[in-house]
Design an enzyme around this catalytic site. Structure first.
Site, PDB file in Angstrom:
ATOM      1  CB  SER A 102      28.075  75.505 -38.815  1.00 42.17           C
ATOM      2  OG  SER A 102      26.741  75.144 -38.605  1.00 42.17           O
TER       3      SER A 102
ATOM      4  CG  ASP B 289      23.280  79.915 -43.492  1.00 39.72           C
ATOM      5  OD1 ASP B 289      22.491  79.075 -43.011  1.00 39.72           O
ATOM      6  OD2 ASP B 289      24.360  80.224 -42.949  1.00 39.72           O
TER       7      ASP B 289
ATOM      8  CG  HIS C  12      24.461  76.350 -42.896  1.00 35.74           C
ATOM      9  ND1 HIS C  12      24.896  77.367 -42.066  1.00 35.74           N
ATOM     10  CD2 HIS C  12      24.753  75.201 -42.234  1.00 35.74           C
ATOM     11  CE1 HIS C  12      25.392  76.853 -40.966  1.00 35.74           C
ATOM     12  NE2 HIS C  12      25.321  75.541 -41.050  1.00 35.74           N
TER      13      HIS C  12
END
Length: 412
Positions: free
Chosen positions: A198, A352, A382
């Site tokens: 991320s 995501d 995600h």
């Protein structure tokens, strides 16, 4: 000390009013049911809905505690996301230290090395405002054991207490320390890997670009980027539309967390969602790199509507111009930089919002002659790796991502 107060506050809420927590949880379930979308094909949707409801409960509880003056909402969120500490691992030597006030945790296999090992730096996710070494303990242990490698988990200091761009400085300082002390950890200087998930993958990307100017250091062997966030220019790419309400990261939350990270009020959030923060000249300059037209058609089958033209608002740009800096948007780096980068392993998840950031970076690297190994999780979402290592509470897609990542590292 803040975490102590936060923990006491949680205990107090549980014991003082046993009605409060269940009420908040059912409120979280109610909010999740009416505001989130779980598309067909997403991994274990009921489990995901349960965890998302828990997170909403934590957010609501944090705001209540903040209103009462007990702690900030972020403090509670951080404590909960730290998770449950794992048992001691007899196969690993784990060492904590600080470098320029930045906590590091170094994982080394206990069995004597037959030769020099790989060295892997790991920058955790969490939008630069939450997440920790503890929260990603299971991932780092797994990589260290399965790859017979030295793993350095970097506990960069969090915003807003430590303002942007301090997180990049912390990650860079940790990287420089490790690269200058490879002999101490029996690491092969030709096998240094920089990784993250991320926003941590964003940090890893930027650090790899910065290191190109450090001629006195070993070259990075590979960059491992797990569902990276790499641009703040276009929030209407197909994945941002398709997954706008898919847990754990809504499209609006991407902008909201950026504002929290930059310590700005989210007053212009809706304008940024409509890309009103980007000058027309910049849109034209970078559309060759960041555009829905570049995304393969198979990633548009779940629906995509080209954005109608929106008016540029200079005041919104001025308030949010950091979103377009190379740090937050390393996808905007010039070809002369990208062509020098090490090979990459990129993970994207179908469900995501940041999926297309990874796809666009993959194409840019390949166009510049950089070798890319790509793993696409057809049912992933995600933040799925936050649950890795928790047994029945983990997600199958997350386990597959980790197995693929380990296989890639072992191939180097």
């Amino acid at each position: 000390m803040v975490s102590v107060y936060t923990t006491l506050a949680i205990i107090g809420m549980v014991f003082i009013s046993p009605v409060v927590i269940p009420a908040l949880f059912f409120g979280g379930v109610f909010y999740d049911f009416f505001n989130s979308e779980l598309p067909p094909g997403i991994d274990q949707p009921l489990k995901l809905r349960f965890f998302h409801s828990l997170l909403i409960t934590v957010v609501i509880s944090g705001r209540i505690l903040e209103k009462l003056g007990i702690c900030s909402d972020l403090s509670l969120f951080r404590v909960v996301l730290d998770g449950i500490p794992p048992w001691r691992d007899s196969k690993l030597l784990i060492k904590d230290l600080k470098v320029d006030e930045v906590p590091l945790r170094i994982y080394q296999p206990k069995r004597p090395p037959t030769g020099k090992r790989r060295g892997i730096l790991y920058f955790h996710g969490g939008a630069g405002t939450f997440g920790s070494i503890r929260a990603f303990e299971r991932i780092c242990r797994y990589i260290a054991k399965k790859c017979n490698s030295v793993v350095v988990s970097v506990g960069y200091r969090l915003a807003p207490e430590h303002p942007y761009p301090g997180q990049y400085c912390d990650c860079l300082n940790a990287t420089l320390y490790f690269m200058r002390n490879l002999e101490e950890y029996h690491v092969d200087p030709a096998l240094i890997i920089i990784s993250g998930d991320s926003c941590g993958a964003n940090f890893a990307t930027v650090i790899c670009q910065i290191l190109l100017n450090k001629r006195d250091l070993p070259k990075v062997r590979a960059q491992v980027l797990l569902y990276p966030g790499l641009q703040g220019l276009d929030f209407h790419l197909p994945s941002y539309q398709q997954n706008a309400s898919v847990p754990l990261l809504f499209r609006k939350l991407v902008i909201y967390f950026c504002f929290r990270y930059l310590n700005k009020e989210p007053s212009v959030l809706e304008d940024v969602l409509q890309n009103c923060h980007v000058p027309e000249s910049m849109k034209q300059k970078y559309k060759k790199w960041i555009s829905a037209d570049i995304i393969p058609d198979e990633f548009k089958v779940r629906g995509y509507v080209p954005q109608k033209s929106t008016s540029y608002k200079p005041e919104v740009h001025e308030a949010t111009k950091e979103l377009l800096a190379i740090t937050l948007s390393p996808l905007l780096a010039e070809d002369s930089i990208l062509c020098q980068l090490p090979e990459a392993y990129i993970v994207t998840c179908e469900f995501d919002v940041l999926r297309d950031d990874g796809l666009l970076y993959k194409k840019r690297l390949e166009d510049n002659g950089v070798q890319v190994t790509w793993y696409h999780s057809e049912s992933g979402f995600h933040g799925i790796l936050a649950f890795f290592g928790y047994g029945i509470f983990s997600f199958l897609s997350g386990n597959k991502i980790m197995d693929s990542t380990v296989n890639y590292i072992n191939s180097l």
